[in-house]
Design an enzyme around this catalytic site. Structure first.
Site, PDB file in Angstrom:
ATOM      1  N   ARG A   1       0.889  -1.277  -0.539  1.00 23.26           N
ATOM      2  CA  ARG A   1       0.311   0.041  -0.103  1.00 23.26           C
ATOM      3  C   ARG A   1       0.700   1.040  -0.033  1.00 23.26           C
ATOM      4  NH1 ARG A   1      -5.503   2.048   1.991  1.00 23.26           N
ATOM      5  NH2 ARG A   1      -4.895   3.836   1.783  1.00 23.26           N
TER       6      ARG A   1
ATOM      7  N   ARG B   1      -5.272   1.258  -4.859  1.00 18.85           N
ATOM      8  CA  ARG B   1      -4.726   0.909  -3.628  1.00 18.85           C
ATOM      9  C   ARG B   1      -4.425  -0.528  -3.497  1.00 18.85           C
ATOM     10  NH1 ARG B   1      -9.042   3.523  -1.613  1.00 18.85           N
ATOM     11  NH2 ARG B   1     -10.479   3.607  -0.816  1.00 18.85           N
TER      12      ARG B   1
ATOM     13  N   ASP C   1      -6.734  -2.221   1.494  1.00 17.69           N
ATOM     14  CA  ASP C   1      -6.963  -0.747   2.921  1.00 17.69           C
ATOM     15  C   ASP C   1      -8.325  -1.667   4.029  1.00 17.69           C
ATOM     16  OD1 ASP C   1      -7.737   1.625   4.053  1.00 17.69           O
ATOM     17  OD2 ASP C   1     -10.338   1.410   2.416  1.00 17.69           O
TER      18      ASP C   1
ATOM     19  N   ASP D   1      -9.599  -1.011   7.823  1.00 19.45           N
ATOM     20  CA  ASP D   1     -10.804  -0.350   8.064  1.00 19.45           C
ATOM     21  C   ASP D   1     -10.398  -0.411   9.986  1.00 19.45           C
ATOM     22  OD1 ASP D   1     -10.214   2.497   6.596  1.00 19.45           O
ATOM     23  OD2 ASP D   1     -11.918   1.198   5.288  1.00 19.45           O
TER      24      ASP D   1
END
Length: 148
Positions: free
Chosen positions: A68, A77, A80, A82
């Protein structure tokens, strides 16, 4: 999908994380910056005694290991990760907001979350995430189970 699998595997290898369950993988059309490939989304439930900031730091290390590069906001990307929720915490700092601040408006986050935690309640609104998912008007955005 390989990076999603690797990220979950890397989380599970951490001595203070236990991967409990994960949703199916969903293919989603990009939001905001639309001229890019579709995204793959999955929600993973973990048990950990790490604090939210420590988890976020770990997630950023995993992202870096998986290639990344943070060049363009909402751009393409490799991965990711989260942190959507942490127990029933409500927190807002410069680097982290819990629950994730836009999650209750995004089908691509709510659909896999509800799949693995159907009765979970949003600590901000007091409503179940299922009811928040049902309240989102269909906007034509593709969110479907990934078939490879």
């Amino acid at each position: 999908m390989r990076n999603l699998d690797l990220a979950v595997e890397m989380m599970g290898k951490h001595e203070r994380i236990n991967v409990l369950q994960q949703s199916q993988t969903y293919e989603t059309a990009p939001v905001e910056l639309e001229d890019q490939p579709d995204f793959l989304n999955r929600v993973v439930e973990i048990a950990s005694d790490l604090m939210p900031s420590e988890l976020l730091e770990l997630f950023h290390r995993i992202e870096a290991e998986l290639g990344r590069e943070r060049e363009l906001r909402n751009g393409p990307r490799s991965i990711d990760l989260d942190l959507l929720l942490y127990r029933n915490w409500i927190q807002h700092t410069e680097s982290l907001s819990l629950p994730h601040p836009r999650m209750d408006r995004r089908r691509f986050a709510l659909l896999p979350l509800v799949e693995i935690a159907n009765g979970l309640v949003n600590p901000r609104s007091g409503r179940t995430y299922r009811s928040e998912l049902e309240a989102i008007a269909p906007d034509g955005q593709k969110v479907e189970v990934y078939r490879g």
